[in-house]
Scaffold this active site. Structure first.
Site, PDB file in Angstrom:
ATOM      1  N   LYS A  80       0.871  -1.185   0.000  1.00  6.41           N
ATOM      2  CA  LYS A  80       0.000   0.000   0.000  1.00  6.41           C
ATOM      3  C   LYS A  80       0.906   1.233   0.000  1.00  6.41           C
ATOM      4  O   LYS A  80       1.940   1.233   0.690  1.00  6.41           O
ATOM      5  CB  LYS A  80      -0.842  -0.064   1.270  1.00  6.41           C
ATOM      6  N   SER A 156      -9.395   0.707   3.216  1.00  9.09           N
ATOM      7  CA  SER A 156      -8.620   1.592   2.366  1.00  9.09           C
ATOM      8  C   SER A 156      -7.489   0.890   1.626  1.00  9.09           C
ATOM      9  O   SER A 156      -6.902   1.465   0.715  1.00  9.09           O
ATOM     10  CB  SER A 156      -8.015   2.749   3.191  1.00  9.09           C
ATOM     11  N   SER A 180      -9.451  -1.631   7.421  1.00 14.81           N
ATOM     12  CA  SER A 180      -8.917  -1.408   6.075  1.00 14.81           C
ATOM     13  C   SER A 180      -8.168  -2.581   5.471  1.00 14.81           C
ATOM     14  O   SER A 180      -7.802  -2.535   4.289  1.00 14.81           O
ATOM     15  CB  SER A 180      -8.012  -0.171   6.058  1.00 14.81           C
TER      16      SER A 180
END
Lengths: 473, 63
Positions: A80, A156, A180
């Site tokens: 990420k 996310s 997330s």
């Protein structure tokens, strides 16, 4: 050669270590596949071709010399884009951080995966500053769900989850503050692990909410999840626990299992409840149990999240508010205005709630709950209708994950098939520091065929198909 | 929970923003109010709960 690029980490590492395939060929095949498929999915924000090929050559050279390159030899992975990668600007899904200097060092967890022979091939899309559950990013685009590109991947850590679900990478890293990792793992039909708070180093992780931020990870098998987790964690004197998760010492009939009711049943669709019951039924004598005031745990998490993150970004909210994603900006601004008394009371409640849940773990080894209230919504979809109520979809995707990360418990989100075709996730929750139990339970369920990553069908993302976008970026 | 009309909410939010040196632009006000309304509902629920006396504030999180 392309086939190796879609294999799980254990298969790739075995082939590389035994000299059946070169790490550099794995990396090339992986990058070639990403270039074709990611045009449609938008999982990646940056590919690190040269660095990955160079790292792969080091692994191949070690094997040629008869040295051990590590348990994850030649396994490609992605992170990420809120993890520091040496020589790359850490974006955290934002436009604001674009003009920062490049990171000088890799995040600690990246260093550890590299030390185990894994090869970093790219950075992955996310909600801006990790504040969201959909990965509909105004600056870098929408990450699409590999099982239906008209739907969100969740967030996310949406790019990380979708990349594993599309078999672009066998292992990816994400972060989980309120859900997330668990939400996108569920919506994409793969395994996600959110370890105990502070278990994995957050050094080199751009923060969202320091009280709740966890490093997490994704994989398509519980074995890969356990292996990558073990490579990243601090050495544990209880060495037998490390082996347990992968060796399958845990059996479904040896565990005391609680099925969470009350808050964790409200608003869920019948398919979601069926999925959790199906998992519970795989254990002997699973009992229904309630967490006291789980609704307040979510409310308190909501308040602390808004206030801490609003405070973190206050200077940029003052100086350049127009550079934020419009949805993130409004959340940060509202959070920055929250009275301190609320945050203090929420933290005190957190302490009390943790004590209540700890006592429940005297009776149970694991607790089960849905990961989300529904399968992946459509891109741009604003609400879900259930049981006579219309619920805003984005805020409520964390309904069942927030009370758990609020007190930092380790959770595996395990994928379950649903009647509708889109995958769902079940949270396997263990007491603090017992990731081995949650991972072992997931492995036992997988052996029984109760949970399994959803197979990826490349035809689903054919560019011939029209893409439905309703108000999406 | 205390009931406020939209003008009162707007005035409160602007005043709170001023206290932290934030110039809350007019075009940002409506979405901020929407979010603050949701936050206020959660905050009210937390504040209304009586925690037994032995609960203590969390220590500072590790950096």
């Amino acid at each position: 050669m392309n086939e190796i690029a879609t294999q799980d980490a254990a298969t790739i590492a075995r082939a590389v270590r035994q000299g059946q395939v070169k790490a550099v060929d794995v990396v090339r095949a992986t990058l070639a596949r990403i270039r074709v498929i990611d045009v449609r999915l938008k999982c990646f924000t940056r590919l690190l071709d040269d660095e990955a090929e160079s790292d792969a050559r080091v692994v191949d050279a070690m094997i040629a010399r008869g040295e051990d390159p590590g348990e994850l030899a030649g396994v490609p992975f992605g992170v990420k884009n809120l993890f520091d990668v040496a020589g790359v600007t850490t974006l955290a899904g934002s436009k604001i951080l674009r003009d920062r200097k490049v990171a000088q060092h890799d995040a600690t967890v990246i260093q550890r995966l590299r030390a185990a022979g894994a090869i970093l091939v790219g950075t992955l899309n996310m909600d801006e500053f990790a504040y969201g559950f959909s990965t509909e990013n105004e600056h870098y685009g929408v990450t699409r769900n590999p099982h239906d590109p008209e739907r969100i991947a969740g967030g996310s850590s949406g790019g990380s989850a979708a990349a594993v679900a599309a078999r672009l990478l066998p292992i990816t890293l994400g972060s989980d503050t309120n859900g997330s990792v668990r939400v996108p793992a569920a919506l994409c039909g793969i395994y996600g692990l959110k370890p105990t708070y502070d278990r994995l180093s957050r050094d080199g992780l751009f923060p969202f909410v320091n009280s709740f931020d966890h490093v997490g990870l994704f994989a398509s098998t519980p074995q890969d999840l356990a292996c990558a987790y073990e490579m990243m964690r601090d050495p544990d004197p209880a060495a037998e626990r490390r082996a347990d998760a992968r060796s399958g010492r845990f059996a479904t009939d040896g565990l005391r299992v609680g099925l969470l009711g009350g808050w964790f049943e409200q608003h869920a669709g019948e398919g979601v409840l069926d999925a959790v019951r199906k998992v519970a039924n795989a254990f002997d004598g699973a009992e229904r149990v309630e967490l006291p005031h789980a609704d307040l745990a979510r409310s308190a998490a909501f308040c602390i999240t808004a206030a801490e993150s609003g405070s973190l970004h206050l200077e940029n909210l003052r100086c350049r508010p127009e550079d934020f994603d419009h949805a993130t900006r409004a959340r940060f601004l509202a959070g920055a205005l929250l009275p301190a008394e609320v945050v203090i009371k929420a933290q005190r409640f957190r302490s009390w709630f943790r004590g209540q849940v700890d006592a429940i773990f005297d009776r149970y080894d694991i607790l089960l709950a849905p990961a989300t209230l529904c399968s992946a919504p459509r891109i741009g979809q604003q609400s879900v209708y259930h049981d006579g109520a219309i619920l805003p979809v984005r805020a409520n995707l964390g309904l069942y994950t927030q009370p758990i990360s609020f007190i930092g418990l380790p959770v595996v989100s395990a994928p379950v098939a649903s009647d509708g075709g889109m995958p769902l996730g079940v949270q396997i929750i263990a007491r603090q520091w017992r990731e081995d139990i949650a991972l072992g339970a997931a492995a036992a369920l997988a052996r029984k065929g109760v949970v399994a990553a959803k197979a990826f069908d490349a035809n689903m993302i054919s560019t011939d198909k029209p893409v439905f976008v309703e108000g999406g970026a | 929970m205390i009931a406020l009309d939209e003008a009162e909410k707007g005035a409160f939010v602007r005043l709170a923003a001023k206290a932290i040196d934030l110039d809350l632009r007019q075009e940002f006000l409506f979405p901020v109010l929407q979010n603050f309304d949701i936050l206020a509902t959660h905050a009210h629920a937390v504040m209304a709960f009586t925690i037994p006396d032995d609960a203590r504030p969390e220590p500072e999180p590790k950096s």
